[in-house]
Design an enzyme around this catalytic site. Structure first.
Site, mmCIF file in Angstrom:
data_model
loop_
_atom_site.group_PDB
_atom_site.id
_atom_site.type_symbol
_atom_site.label_atom_id
_atom_site.label_comp_id
_atom_site.label_asym_id
_atom_site.label_seq_id
_atom_site.Cartn_x
_atom_site.Cartn_y
_atom_site.Cartn_z
ATOM 1 N N LYS A 1 47.552 10.313 41.779
ATOM 2 C CA LYS A 1 47.043 10.321 40.404
ATOM 3 C C LYS A 1 45.533 10.298 40.452
ATOM 4 O O LYS A 1 44.939 9.795 41.402
ATOM 5 C CB LYS A 1 47.527 9.080 39.650
ATOM 6 C CG LYS A 1 47.561 9.257 38.157
ATOM 7 C CD LYS A 1 48.790 10.036 37.741
ATOM 8 C CE LYS A 1 48.943 10.171 36.257
ATOM 9 N NZ LYS A 1 50.313 10.585 35.932
HETATM 10 N N1 GLU Z 1 51.024 13.781 34.463
HETATM 11 C C1 GLU Z 1 52.411 14.099 34.498
HETATM 12 C C2 GLU Z 1 53.211 12.884 34.902
HETATM 13 O O1 GLU Z 1 52.785 11.762 34.759
HETATM 14 C C3 GLU Z 1 52.717 15.345 35.313
HETATM 15 C C4 GLU Z 1 52.424 15.262 36.759
HETATM 16 C C5 GLU Z 1 52.602 16.598 37.481
HETATM 17 O O2 GLU Z 1 53.129 17.531 36.917
HETATM 18 O O3 GLU Z 1 52.179 16.642 38.641
HETATM 19 O O4 GLU Z 1 54.330 12.996 35.303
#
Ligand code: GLU
Length: 434
Positions: free
Chosen positions: A124
């Site tokens: 993240k």
């Molecule tokens: N931000 C989204 C999540 O928390 C998508 C993450 C992604 O597609 O890599 O799942």
């Protein structure tokens, strides 16, 4: 990683510790992880490995504001675990970003990818900023400089970002371009959630909300409740909340209330979601929407309904308000909307919680498709994307439900147990590099 005399329970800190930090997302994640690890009898060595993020990078992101001033922002990228594949997870731009939050969100990505069984690890990123006060040019400079600062982590085989809170397709396009300029050739698979014109997948934008709708449908079926006429309440009217509300309404559910940061709106006869979406396209926020009553956010969370979808931010349902929830099902569209202390209260009340790492995994699942399609240079039509998404979400729901039944635990604990088991299995097979 041989088993020895220490048991995981001896490594877990006392519960009062987590109570003090109810709203610290890292503690929220860890307290669930600890319970699942103990129930699984996880090897203490593996427990220690999975408790520590693999890599954390903090960067200064200096940019020139439109008025000529230089401003320096702080950015993070955390890779929690990459044993199952490249790091995967969004990037958020928000004033409330902290390293602890990004850490928690990275770990949630590890578990989420494992729950839906796609070959990614968890990562993240975040930049502490207030994007609503920034111009498009400033956001572009911020995105490009942040990308350059974390570029050593990025790559289709190492770490693949995606949109999250306050980031979107346009931001992904800038990341892809910046990365490609550094590599001297176009690399589409370095980010997902891109515009369809440049390697994005059809259906990705709606995928998180569609996944929420799909698992809600399964939960209703499991509880023997019809979807037609089911009363739905959605907190958050961004990419996840608005799509979930819209798709559930199309399935015949009655969406009683929705909210965004400007207002919560309520219509007991059911809101016209298409109409509310049109209003938001024209006025940016729900505030002022004429065909509904105004209620408070607390009232919204306490409405009697079959399905409550918290689809905004963390720590919305806490020990303070969980007692007043009157929903049969909670579908967690957001990451971490329920605190660990609230879990206990909801469980006692018999609320069926579809946990975030299952409920909102539709987004990363279609991100996985996008990454596969980019690498093959061949794209699927939307129907194919949605069908495959449906198969994965339904299978994951069933696997979590089976785990919950077998171990007599909640859906949340079961999802963690399934995920930890899958990640641990790969660690055991790979062994410890020394
Ligand atoms: N931000 C989204 C999540 O928390 C998508 C993450 C992604 O597609 O890599 O799942």
């Amino acid at each position: 990683m041989s088993t020895h005399s220490t048991h995981v329970s001896q490594l877990i800190r006392p519960e009062k510790d987590t109570f003090l930090h109810e709203e610290n997302p890292y503690e929220a994640m860890m307290s669930r992880f600890d319970v699942a690890a103990e129930k699984l009898g996880l090897d203490p060595g593996l427990y220690k490995i999975l408790r520590h993020p693999e890599k954390e990078l903090t960067v200064a992101v200096p940019i020139q504001r439109d008025n000529g001033d230089i401003e320096v922002y702080t950015g993070y990228r955390v890779l929690h675990n990459t044993s199952r594949g490249p790091g995967k997870g969004g990037i958020r731009f928000d004033l409330n970003v902290t390293l602890d939050e990004v850490r928690a969100l990275a770990a949630w990505m590890t578990w989420k990818c494992a729950v839906v069984n796609i070959p990614f690890g968890g990562a993240k990123g975040g930049v502490i900023c207030e994007p609503t006060t920034m111009s498009t040019g400033e956001l572009e400079r911020l995105t490009r400089r942040y990308t350059a600062a974390i570029i050593d982590l990025l790559g289709p085989d190492s770490d693949v970002p995606a949109p999250d809170v306050n980031t979107n397709e346009r931001v992904m396009a800038w990341i892809m371009d910046t990365y490609s300029m550094h590599k001297r050739h176009t690399v589409t698979a370095v980010v997902t959630g891109k515009p369809v014109e440049m390697g994005g997948s059809l259906g990705r934008r709606e995928a998180t909300g569609r996944g929420c709708m799909m698992v809600t449908r399964e939960a209703l079926r499991k509880l023997g409740l019809p979807i037609v006429g089911a009363r739905v309440v959605v907190q958050g009217f961004g990419n996840v909340g608005s799509v979930t509300a819209n798709l559930l309404a199309r399935e015949g559910a009655r969406v009683l209330a929705v909210s965004d940061k400007s207002a919560a709106i309520y219509n007991p006869a059911g809101l016209d979601i298409e109409d509310a979406l049109k209003w938001v396209r024209e006025h940016r926020y729900l505030d002022g929407y004429p065909r509904a009553e105004r209620i408070t956010n607390e009232e919204l969370l306490a409405l009697e309904c079959e399905v409550l979808v918290p689809a905004a931010l963390e720590n919305v349902i806490t020990s303070r308000n969980a007692g007043s929830v009157r929903a049969r099902i909670i579908c967690e569209g957001a990451n971490g909307p329920t605190t660990a202390n609230a879990d206990r209260i909801l469980e006692e009340k018999g609320v069926f919680v579809i946990p975030d790492i299952l409920a909102n995994a539709g987004g990363v699942t279609v991100s996985y498709f996008e990454w596969v399609l980019d690498r093959g240079g061949y794209f699927w039509d939307e129907e194919n994307v949605n069908d495959r998404l449906g198969k994965i979400m339904v299978r994951a729901f069933e696997e979590v439900a089976t785990m919950a039944q077998r171990h007599e635990v909640s859906m949340r604990q079961a999802a963690y147990m399934l995920a930890i088991e899958r990640v641990a299995a790969v660690h055991r097979l790979r062994g410890l590099y020394a």
